[in-house]
Scaffold this active site. Structure first.
Site, PDB file in Angstrom:
ATOM      1  N   LYS A 177     -14.208   0.131  15.438  1.00  0.00           N
ATOM      2  CA  LYS A 177     -12.919  -0.567  15.593  1.00  0.00           C
ATOM      3  C   LYS A 177     -12.462  -0.473  17.048  1.00  0.00           C
ATOM      4  CE  LYS A 177     -10.948  -0.493  11.010  1.00  0.00           C
ATOM      5  NZ  LYS A 177     -10.391   0.378   9.972  1.00  0.00           N
ATOM      6  N   ASN A 199       0.855  -1.193   0.000  1.00  0.00           N
ATOM      7  CA  ASN A 199       0.000   0.000   0.000  1.00  0.00           C
ATOM      8  C   ASN A 199       0.890   1.241   0.000  1.00  0.00           C
ATOM      9  OD1 ASN A 199       0.591   0.794   2.843  1.00  0.00           O
ATOM     10  ND2 ASN A 199      -0.300  -1.229   3.243  1.00  0.00           N
ATOM     11  N   PHE A 231      -4.962   3.263  14.714  1.00  0.00           N
ATOM     12  CA  PHE A 231      -5.354   4.211  13.678  1.00  0.00           C
ATOM     13  C   PHE A 231      -6.487   3.572  12.882  1.00  0.00           C
ATOM     14  CE2 PHE A 231      -2.421   7.880  12.984  1.00  0.00           C
ATOM     15  CZ  PHE A 231      -1.584   7.679  14.061  1.00  0.00           C
ATOM     16  N   LYS A 253     -12.076  -3.863  19.154  1.00  0.00           N
ATOM     17  CA  LYS A 253     -10.705  -4.284  19.486  1.00  0.00           C
ATOM     18  C   LYS A 253     -10.334  -3.890  20.919  1.00  0.00           C
ATOM     19  CE  LYS A 253      -9.294  -3.965  14.637  1.00  0.00           C
ATOM     20  NZ  LYS A 253      -8.143  -4.234  13.767  1.00  0.00           N
ATOM     21  N   ASP A 261      -4.588  -6.590   5.316  1.00  0.00           N
ATOM     22  CA  ASP A 261      -5.572  -7.464   5.983  1.00  0.00           C
ATOM     23  C   ASP A 261      -5.528  -8.870   5.394  1.00  0.00           C
ATOM     24  OD1 ASP A 261      -7.716  -4.620   6.126  1.00  0.00           O
ATOM     25  OD2 ASP A 261      -6.627  -5.580   7.772  1.00  0.00           O
TER      26      ASP A 261
END
Ligand code: PMT
Length: 415
Positions: free
Chosen positions: A343, A214, A329, A347, A283
Site C-alpha cells: 500500500k 464498519n 494505516f 500510494k 472501499d
C-alpha cells in the site's frame, strides 16, 4: 500563561521507578515538577535521580540538614497547583485518611490547599483489604481524586487489581483535572505543524434507513489528534461515524460517507503539513442508494450492486504539495506487513501504520493497539500499548520524517 506546577509525591512501592516516566511526561507537557519522597521510597529509587531531572532539591525529610528550607512542607504545599502521589502505598493512603503528619509528604498533604490526585499501587490483598478501602472512601469523601489501579500480574507474582495505571493515563487524568487544555500545557515539538486526520468509520447509505459501515470507533484517530494538540500542533479532524468524543482543542469537520469525507479532506488539505488517514473508509458503496425505504415484502433475497468509493489517501498523495507528509494505516488480517508495504509503495506514502485487526487488544474499538510502523527505509514494531501512547510513537516517527522533508514555510505558518 504561568507554568502548571505539580508536586509529585513518591512513596515506597516497587512501582516507584515509574514516577520518573510520569515526571518526564509532565515536563514534556510543559509542567514544572517538584518532587518529594517518603523515606521508604528512597529504598527503591535514589532522590538524586529526580534531582538530576528536575534540577531541584528533592525533599524527603523536613529536618534533613541538607534541606535548604526549614518549613519546606508549608512552602512546597503552597507553591503547587496539584499534589500527585505516584505510586501511593496503602500506608500513605492510611496516613492521609487519618490526618497523620509524621513525615514530609504527609505534612505536605495536610498543609496543601491544592487538589490531590492519588495513583495507588500495591498487592491485590492489600488493595482489597477493608481498611484500605475504608481509607480510600474517606479520602474520596474529602475530595481526593484517584487514578484506580488496574488488574494484571503484580510484582509479587500474584494476579489481580493493584497494578499502577499506565503512566500516560495518569498524566492525562492529572492534566484533565487541572482543566488545562492540552494545547496550553503541551510541549512544543510539533508546533508549526498543521495536521489533518481522518477518523472513525464511514457509512454508505443503502436507503434512508439502512447503511453499510464498519467497527471503527474513532479512538485511534482521536488519540492521534489529542497527542498532536498536546505537543503544540494545530489539528483538524474529518470525522466519520464515531462512538467517542473528540479531544479538546481540535477542529472537527463531519464526513460521514466516503464521498463526504473525501470532499471535506480536499477542502482542508491545502493548509495541512501532515495528513494521517486513520479512518476506516468503505472501499465500496451501494451504486444507487434508494430514496425511499426498500420494502422487503415479496423479497427472499436482496442484491446490492456496489461501486468503488473515492480513495482519499491515494488522492491526497497525488495532490501532495511540497513539504506535506502523507501517513496511512493498513487494517489487515494476514500478511499484515506485506500488504501494508505494498500500500505504501502503490500510494506513494511516507509512513504506514500496519495493524492486524484480528490480534487480541488491537484494531477496532479497543483502547489499545499493536502495530508495525513502516517507512521506505525502516520497519519498527509497536507492541501492545494504549492508543494514546501509540499516537505519540507515531508522531515521533513523523518528526523523524520531517527532518528530511522540511514543511513548506507558507503552509506551516512560518511565513
Ligand atoms: O477507530 P478505532 O476503533 O480506534 O480503530 C482503529 C482502526 C483499526 C480503524 C485504525 O487503526 C485503522 O487501521 N485504520 C485504517 C482502517 C482502514 O480502512 O484500513 P485499509 O487498509 O482498509 O485502508 C488503507 C488506508 O487507506 C487507510 O489509511 C484508510 O484511511 C485509507 N482509505 C481507504 C479507503 C478509501 N476509500 N480511502 C482511504 O483513504
Amino acid at each position: 500563561m504561568a507554568k502548571i506546577r505539580i508536586g509529585l509525591g513518591v512513596t515506597g512501592g516497587i512501582a516507584a521507578y515509574k514516577a520518573i516516566e510520569v515526571m518526564r511526561l509532565l515536563q514534556k507537557s510543559g509542567c514544572e515538577v517538584s518532587v518529594a519522597m517518603t523515606r521508604h521510597a528512597t529504598e527503591f529509587i535514589q532522590p538524586l535521580t529526580f534531582r538530576a531531572l528536575t534540577d531541584k532539591h528533592v525533599i524527603v525529610d523536613d529536618y534533613d540538614p541538607a534541606n535548604p528550607d526549614p518549613i519546606a512542607h508549608i512552602n512546597f504545599s503552597q507553591e503547587i497547583d496539584l499534589l500527585l502521589i505516584v505510586p501511593a502505598t496503602a500506608n500513605i493512603i492510611a496516613k492521609f485518611a487519618s490526618g497523620i503528619a509524621d513525615d514530609f509528604l504527609s505534612s505536605t498533604y495536610l498543609a496543601s490547599t491544592a487538589p490531590v490526585m492519588i495513583a495507588p499501587a500495591m498487592n491485590v490483598t492489600m488493595w482489597e483489604q477493608a481498611a484500605t478501602q475504608r481509607n480510600i472512601e474517606r479520602l474520596k469523601a474529602d475530595g481526593v481524586h484517584f487514578v484506580e489501579p488496574v488488574a494484571g500480574e503484580l510484582a509479587c507474582k500474584t494476579v489481580g487489581t493493584g497494578k499502577l495505571e499506565d503512566v500516560e493515563n495518569i498524566v492525562d487524568q492529572a492534566l484533565k483535572l487541572l482543566a488545562v487544555p492540552p494545547a496550553v500545557a503541551g510541549g512544543t515539538d510539533m508546533s508549526g505543524e498543521q495536521i489533518l486526520i481522518t477518523v472513525g468509520g464511514t457509512r454508505e447509505a443503502i436507503d434512508p434507513v439502512r447503511f453499510i459501515s464498519n467497527h471503527s470507533s474513532g479512538k485511534m484517530g482521536f488519540a492521534l489528534a489529542e497527542a498532536a494538540v498536546a505537543r503544540g500542533a494545530e489539528v483538524t479532524v474529518v470525522a466519520g461515524a464515531v462512538s467517542v468524543e473528540p479531544p479538546e482543542g481540535v477542529k472537527v469537520v463531519s464526513g460521514i460517507s466516503a464521498q463526504e469525507m473525501f470532499d471535506a479532506v480536499m477542502t482542508e488539505l491545502p493548509d495541512a503539513t501532515v495528513f494521517i488517514g486513520a479512518a476506516a473508509v468503505a472501499d465500496y458503496a451501494p451504486a444507487d442508494a434508494a430514496d425511499a425505504k426498500i420494502k422487503k415484502e415479496g423479497r427472499e433475497t436482496m442484491t446490492l450492486e456496489l461501486k468503488k468509493t473515492p480513495d482519499i489517501l491515494s488522492e491526497v498523495s497525488e495532490r501532495r504539495t511540497e513539504g506535506q507528509l502523507v501517513v496511512g494505516f493498513a487494517a489487515e488480517t494476514n500478511d499484515v506487513v506485506g500488504y501494508a508495504r505494498s500500500k505504501m509503495e502503490k500510494k506513494g506514502l511516507d509512513l504506514v501504520i500496519a495493524n492486524d485487526i484480528t490480534a487480541k487488544g488491537a484494531g477496532f474499538n479497543s483502547d489499545t493497539n499493536i502495530a508495525t510502523m513502516i517507512t521506505r527505509s525502516s520497519e519498527s514494531e509497536l507492541p501492545l500499548m494504549s492508543k494514546r501512547k501509540m499516537a505519540d510513537k507515531i508522531l515521533d516517527e513523523i518528526l523523524n520524517l520531517r527532518k528530511a522533508v522540511p514543511a513548506n514555510a507558507a503552509r506551516s505558518g512560518n511565513s
